[in-house]
Each structure stands twice: as structure tokens, then as C-alpha cells.
Scaffold this motif. Sequence first.
Motif, PDB file in Angstrom:
ATOM      1  N   GLN A 168      11.796 -22.047 -10.973  1.00 32.98           N
ATOM      2  CA  GLN A 168      12.838 -22.364 -11.947  1.00 32.98           C
ATOM      3  C   GLN A 168      14.160 -21.649 -11.646  1.00 32.98           C
ATOM      4  O   GLN A 168      14.817 -21.113 -12.536  1.00 32.98           O
ATOM      5  CB  GLN A 168      12.364 -22.035 -13.364  1.00 32.98           C
ATOM      6  N   GLY A 169      14.517 -21.620 -10.357  1.00 31.91           N
ATOM      7  CA  GLY A 169      15.815 -21.105  -9.966  1.00 31.91           C
ATOM      8  C   GLY A 169      15.922 -19.603  -9.826  1.00 31.91           C
ATOM      9  O   GLY A 169      17.019 -19.083  -9.605  1.00 31.91           O
ATOM     10  N   SER A 170      14.818 -18.901  -9.908  1.00 27.38           N
ATOM     11  CA  SER A 170      14.836 -17.436  -9.780  1.00 27.38           C
ATOM     12  C   SER A 170      13.793 -16.993  -8.765  1.00 27.38           C
ATOM     13  O   SER A 170      12.804 -17.696  -8.520  1.00 27.38           O
ATOM     14  CB  SER A 170      14.553 -16.768 -11.125  1.00 27.38           C
ATOM     15  N   ILE A 171      14.019 -15.827  -8.170  1.00 28.90           N
ATOM     16  CA  ILE A 171      13.037 -15.234  -7.262  1.00 28.90           C
ATOM     17  C   ILE A 171      12.059 -14.426  -8.106  1.00 28.90           C
ATOM     18  O   ILE A 171      12.446 -13.429  -8.747  1.00 28.90           O
ATOM     19  CB  ILE A 171      13.723 -14.340  -6.212  1.00 28.90           C
ATOM     20  N   LYS A 172      10.810 -14.824  -8.090  1.00 28.95           N
ATOM     21  CA  LYS A 172       9.796 -14.156  -8.898  1.00 28.95           C
ATOM     22  C   LYS A 172       9.070 -13.063  -8.120  1.00 28.95           C
ATOM     23  O   LYS A 172       8.671 -12.043  -8.694  1.00 28.95           O
ATOM     24  CB  LYS A 172       8.772 -15.181  -9.403  1.00 28.95           C
ATOM     25  N   GLU A 173       8.895 -13.277  -6.817  1.00 33.79           N
ATOM     26  CA  GLU A 173       8.217 -12.292  -5.974  1.00 33.79           C
ATOM     27  C   GLU A 173       8.888 -12.257  -4.615  1.00 33.79           C
ATOM     28  O   GLU A 173       9.420 -13.271  -4.154  1.00 33.79           O
ATOM     29  CB  GLU A 173       6.726 -12.653  -5.802  1.00 33.79           C
ATOM     30  N   ALA A 174       8.850 -11.074  -3.976  1.00 31.52           N
ATOM     31  CA  ALA A 174       9.428 -10.927  -2.639  1.00 31.52           C
ATOM     32  C   ALA A 174       8.642  -9.894  -1.858  1.00 31.52           C
ATOM     33  O   ALA A 174       8.234  -8.861  -2.398  1.00 31.52           O
ATOM     34  CB  ALA A 174      10.894 -10.521  -2.734  1.00 31.52           C
ATOM     35  N   GLY A 175       8.400 -10.161  -0.578  1.00 34.04           N
ATOM     36  CA  GLY A 175       7.673  -9.240   0.286  1.00 34.04           C
ATOM     37  C   GLY A 175       7.110  -9.999   1.464  1.00 34.04           C
ATOM     38  O   GLY A 175       7.327 -11.203   1.602  1.00 34.04           O
ATOM     39  N   ASN A 176       6.336  -9.291   2.314  1.00 27.69           N
ATOM     40  CA  ASN A 176       5.680 -10.016   3.398  1.00 27.69           C
ATOM     41  C   ASN A 176       4.331 -10.545   2.916  1.00 27.69           C
ATOM     42  O   ASN A 176       3.955 -10.362   1.749  1.00 27.69           O
ATOM     43  CB  ASN A 176       5.523  -9.135   4.646  1.00 27.69           C
ATOM     44  N   HIS A 177       3.635 -11.214   3.809  1.00 26.34           N
ATOM     45  CA  HIS A 177       2.384 -11.870   3.433  1.00 26.34           C
ATOM     46  C   HIS A 177       1.396 -10.880   2.803  1.00 26.34           C
ATOM     47  O   HIS A 177       0.849 -11.151   1.716  1.00 26.34           O
ATOM     48  CB  HIS A 177       1.782 -12.522   4.682  1.00 26.34           C
ATOM     49  N   LYS A 178       1.204  -9.755   3.441  1.00 29.94           N
ATOM     50  CA  LYS A 178       0.228  -8.790   2.948  1.00 29.94           C
ATOM     51  C   LYS A 178       0.654  -8.198   1.604  1.00 29.94           C
ATOM     52  O   LYS A 178      -0.159  -8.064   0.677  1.00 29.94           O
ATOM     53  CB  LYS A 178       0.042  -7.662   3.969  1.00 29.94           C
ATOM     54  N   GLN A 179       1.937  -7.863   1.497  1.00 28.16           N
ATOM     55  CA  GLN A 179       2.432  -7.273   0.259  1.00 28.16           C
ATOM     56  C   GLN A 179       2.272  -8.230  -0.922  1.00 28.16           C
ATOM     57  O   GLN A 179       1.896  -7.826  -2.028  1.00 28.16           O
ATOM     58  CB  GLN A 179       3.908  -6.887   0.420  1.00 28.16           C
ATOM     59  N   LEU A 180       2.533  -9.503  -0.681  1.00 26.29           N
ATOM     60  CA  LEU A 180       2.418 -10.478  -1.765  1.00 26.29           C
ATOM     61  C   LEU A 180       0.969 -10.732  -2.154  1.00 26.29           C
ATOM     62  O   LEU A 180       0.661 -10.945  -3.336  1.00 26.29           O
ATOM     63  CB  LEU A 180       3.090 -11.792  -1.353  1.00 26.29           C
ATOM     64  N   LEU A 181       0.077 -10.692  -1.170  1.00 25.72           N
ATOM     65  CA  LEU A 181      -1.339 -10.841  -1.510  1.00 25.72           C
ATOM     66  C   LEU A 181      -1.821  -9.653  -2.339  1.00 25.72           C
ATOM     67  O   LEU A 181      -2.607  -9.810  -3.285  1.00 25.72           O
ATOM     68  CB  LEU A 181      -2.177 -10.971  -0.235  1.00 25.72           C
ATOM     69  N   ASP A 182      -1.316  -8.463  -1.994  1.00 28.49           N
ATOM     70  CA  ASP A 182      -1.716  -7.263  -2.746  1.00 28.49           C
ATOM     71  C   ASP A 182      -1.208  -7.306  -4.184  1.00 28.49           C
ATOM     72  O   ASP A 182      -1.824  -6.707  -5.082  1.00 28.49           O
ATOM     73  CB  ASP A 182      -1.191  -6.006  -2.051  1.00 28.49           C
ATOM     74  N   LEU A 183      -0.099  -8.027  -4.412  1.00 26.78           N
ATOM     75  CA  LEU A 183       0.435  -8.131  -5.780  1.00 26.78           C
ATOM     76  C   LEU A 183      -0.486  -8.950  -6.688  1.00 26.78           C
ATOM     77  O   LEU A 183      -0.467  -8.796  -7.910  1.00 26.78           O
ATOM     78  CB  LEU A 183       1.815  -8.791  -5.766  1.00 26.78           C
ATOM     79  N   LYS A 184      -1.250  -9.850  -6.044  1.00 26.78           N
ATOM     80  CA  LYS A 184      -2.138 -10.764  -6.777  1.00 26.78           C
ATOM     81  C   LYS A 184      -1.372 -11.563  -7.845  1.00 26.78           C
ATOM     82  O   LYS A 184      -1.820 -11.751  -8.974  1.00 26.78           O
ATOM     83  CB  LYS A 184      -3.295  -9.989  -7.429  1.00 26.78           C
ATOM     84  N   GLY A 185      -0.189 -12.006  -7.458  1.00 24.54           N
ATOM     85  CA  GLY A 185       0.641 -12.790  -8.366  1.00 24.54           C
ATOM     86  C   GLY A 185       0.648 -14.262  -7.981  1.00 24.54           C
ATOM     87  O   GLY A 185      -0.383 -14.821  -7.576  1.00 24.54           O
ATOM     88  N   ILE A 186       1.846 -14.886  -8.071  1.00 26.71           N
ATOM     89  CA  ILE A 186       1.957 -16.322  -7.804  1.00 26.71           C
ATOM     90  C   ILE A 186       1.543 -16.653  -6.384  1.00 26.71           C
ATOM     91  O   ILE A 186       0.757 -17.579  -6.150  1.00 26.71           O
ATOM     92  CB  ILE A 186       3.410 -16.795  -8.050  1.00 26.71           C
TER      93      ILE A 186
END
Length: 610
Positions: free
Chosen positions: A580-598
Amino acid sequence: MLKKDKFSFGSLLRLLRDFSQGNVRALVFAAVAVLVSTVSLAAVSYSLKILLDNYVLPMLAADSRDFQAFYYFLLSLFLLFACGTYSCYFYNLTLINIGLKFLLKLRLRLFTKMQKLSMTYFDRQQVGKIMSMYTNDISSMQNLFTQTIAVIWQNTLQIVFSLCLMFFLSWKLTLFALAFVFFMYIIDQKLGAYSAAYFAQRQKSLTELTGFLEEQLQAIKIIKSYNQTDNCLQKFRDINDKLTDSQIKATVIGQSMAPLISSIGNLQFVLIALIGAFWATNPANGVTIGNLAAFLQLSRSFDQPFAELTYNFNNLIMAAKAGEHIYKLIDTPEENDTGIVELTYTPAKLPAWKIYEPDNQIKVRTIKGKIVVQHLDFAYEPQKEILHDITFTAEPGEKVALVGSTGAGKTTIINLINRFYEVADDKIIYDGIDINTIKKASLRESMSVVLQESHLFSGTIYDNIRFSRPEATLQEIEAAAEQAQADSFIRRLPAGYDTFIDPEATELSGGQIQLLCIARAILADKPLLILDEATSGIDTGTEHLVQKAMNNLMRGKTVLIIAHRLSTIRNCDKILVMDQGSIKEAGNHKQLLDLKGIYYHLWNGTLELD
């Protein structure tokens, strides 16, 4: 019935002004030639009086056999007729030559203007309507410049000269003839107004039909896939019926005017012949046989132009309407470009920024490809924000991926970096330079783009690859194709790199077309690379080959990737997850998987991109 149509005389006058620009001398000669031709025609008609009253009738009365003077008179008539014929040929040849060259320049002017318009203009215009300017509107003008102008000028002169000679021969018969002309004028005005309205409606419907056909041909696969051929056929019938209705009414009214006026002219001719013959029997009336013969011929020359003017009035209407369409595009504000920073090349042939300092010093800085987006907001229309507070950095050589559902704003960011649309100052920084200060042509020349919808142009494979760098050698083109994994399939084609491609009927697969587009981008060799879902339309069997080509393409460049398949971006340095026009998450592949988010749920299939 439609309301009476009032076309823009302003657009017509503007057309005539542009048409005459640079051609004044030739047009003056053409106008003089029309004058000579018209005078010759009137003189030949008037010569019937001299022929009958001074030669034929006296020779018959005297039973004379001396034809010498008669022959000299016929010779002079022949020379007069030849002069008029040559003048007619001359002005037609001149106007056709000038008119077609003007239309050539007008088409070029239109196309040049299109290259300078912003993307906003094309977002709001149907492709078929723009194409209609090059076909229907230009065609409507062709008759105006090659024929109608001369005919109107000739008819006007013909009416004036014929009327003067008619008054000289018999003012009584002339007044009688003018009464019929007034009646013709009333009919012409009434029917002409309705004819103009239907001709304008016809032009509008024709443009609408052209736009609809263009849209249908582009979407034929979608139409068949959703089994909507019947609905599309019904829409075509509706538009076609509207076009046919306006065409029938415009044509019936337009073409019935000339025969109607001609019939009135014939009635006038018969009545003048009867009255004139009766008057000729009494010398006191001042009407001789020669007078009557010449008057009847001149009355034809007087009536006929009214019918022709009626027909050519419709040509004026169509040309004026066409002029309105064309000048509307020509007058559209061009894409705004306030940039002063230019692209240049160092002695080592590396791309660099040419920066003009406030003290008039020039600084040359090698392009690194660093992109900084800071607190970026954007809306195509007021109150409809597309992007909100977008902030990220792409360091030189980094691969930054944008992931998100349709409508999240990924492509909009790319469009803003290209300056297809304008943003506030200091929102997007390229190598430390506000992109608003970089000339748009230079900005776009510093980057390569590979889109989801790959596009090839009519021409050979050589031509299509070198599109990004026209001066490239054949060796450089083939080297780019090798890096793009395209060389092997190209050489298997019957004509190899010289194979001609028709974009609308190519037998190349989607993957092969994409490889050619990647080769085009490799040949360009720009420091910034933008990949807009470049592998989303590729089958899994071809994906490995395309991905290998993409890796060769991305080597050593700053890359912005809009991705649909997450498997293609797992090695990116940064992944930006948008919604919806905003950045919700940012990082590399591993970092984003560790966030367990979108991103985590997208990767594991518990959440899908829609």
C-alpha cells in the motif's frame, strides 16, 4: 438531427498560415496561374458572342467564302485555350508538390512533438486516437492542400468574371440569373450546416473506431482467453453502426447538394434560353444571338462553381476538424526539463556527470550508480497518494529488490527514478546529485531497463540488439548476445543475426525474446540497471538460462529489481517489502526470514502476492 456544427476557423487559418510558410512565392505563382486559367475560360465563353455576331452570322448573311479572318480568330481561341490549360496544369502540379511536402513535414512535426511529451499525456490518451491523427486527419488535409484551395480560388474568380461579363452582355438576364443563385445559396446554407455536423460526427466516430480496433488487436489473447469475443463484437457493432449512421447522413446530404443545385442551374439555363430567344427576335431588346449564346455559356460558368464550392466546403470542415485534433497535440505542453547536469564520458570512455558549478566551473564526476531515496511521497492525482515516506539507499554495485503485491507502488518508484513523473527536490539523489537537476535524456542514458513486457522492433536481430547503442559493431553485438545466452539459438535461425523480426508475427518464444532484450541491455553497459519483473513471464524451463544471462547483465552494476518470483532475488543485497505504497520490511533474505514477517510468509507460501 444534430445541431449545426461550428468548426474552428482558427485552426483552419493556422493550417493555411503554416502551409504558406516558406512557400509564399510558389503560392503566388500558383494563384496567378489560377487567375490566368479562369480568365482564359471566361474569355473563351465570351468569344462565342464575337464568333457568332462578327463572323458566323455575317458570313452566312453575305454568303461569304472568305474564311481567313475566321481562321485567325479560331487560332487565337486555340492559343487562349492552350494558355488556360497549361496554367491549370501548372497550378495543380505546384499545389500537389507543396501540399504533399507540407503533410510530410506535419507528420514529422507530430512525431517529434510526441517524443517530447510526458508520460502523463500518453497515460490519458488512447493509442488509436493518436494513430488516427497520422491516418484519418492527415488524409482529410490532403484534399485541402492539393485541390480544395485551388478550386475555391478558381471558383471565386470564375463567379466574379462570369458575373461581370454577364452584366455586360445583358443586365436584365443577369438579374434573372441572380434570383436563382440566391435560391441556391439558401439551400446551400441550410443543407451545408447539417452536412458539417454529420461530417464532424463521422470523423469523431472514425477516430473512436480506430482506437477500439487498436485496443482489441493488442488484447486479442486476453479477449479469447476470457471468451469475450461476443461482447467485443457487440461493442464493435455499436461503434460501427454509429459511424455508418453518421457517414450515410453526411454523404447523402453532402452528395445530394451538388445534384440539387445543378438541377436548379439546369432549370435556370432553360428559362434563360427561352426568355433570351424571345428577346433576340426583337432587336430593341439589345439581345443578339451571339449575346445569348455567350450568356448561356457564362451562366454555366457562373452556376457550376456554386455546386463545387458546396462540395469543397465539406472538405474545409473535415480539414478544420483535423487541424483542431493535430494542433491540440502540438500545443500540449512538453515534458518539463529543468536539468543542467549532463552525461559525458571520460578519456577512458567511462560514463560521467558533467556538473556546472555556480562559479561557472565544470566538474566531471564518474558515475558510480548510487541511488538514495529519502522520505518520498507521490500521487498521480491529488488526494490519491500512491507512495508514502519511501526511504532506501542502493549503494554502487548493490542489488536492491522491490517486492510487493500489485499496486504496492514498486513500478511507480522506477518511473520516478526515470523522471517519467516529477517529484519534489532532493527526494531522489543519484551519485549525490538531485535527479531534478539532471537532464532527462542524460539521466535515462545512464541506465538500462529490462521490462516484463519485452518488446522487439521491426528489423533484424542485429538491429534489435543494437537499438540501445546504434554505433555498436557486429562483434560487440555478438559478444553481448553470447553473454545473454542468446547466441546459440540465434545461429540456429535460417538467417542467423540477419533474421528479420516482425513483432506482431514472430515465431520466437517468450524466453528467446527476453534474451534478446537482455542482450540489448548488456550492449548498452550502463552503470544503473532496472529490471521490472523481467523473468515473471518466463517458463521454468527457460528460467535457468535467463537467470544466467541476468547474472552476466548485473555484474558490476547497481541493480533495482521488481520481482515476482522470490527465488530470483534471494541473493540480493537488500530486499524491500512494500504494501500500500509504504516499505514494511527491509533487509537481505536471511534477515527478512528471521523477522518472520510478511516476507517470511511469502517465502513459505502462507501468503501470496496478488
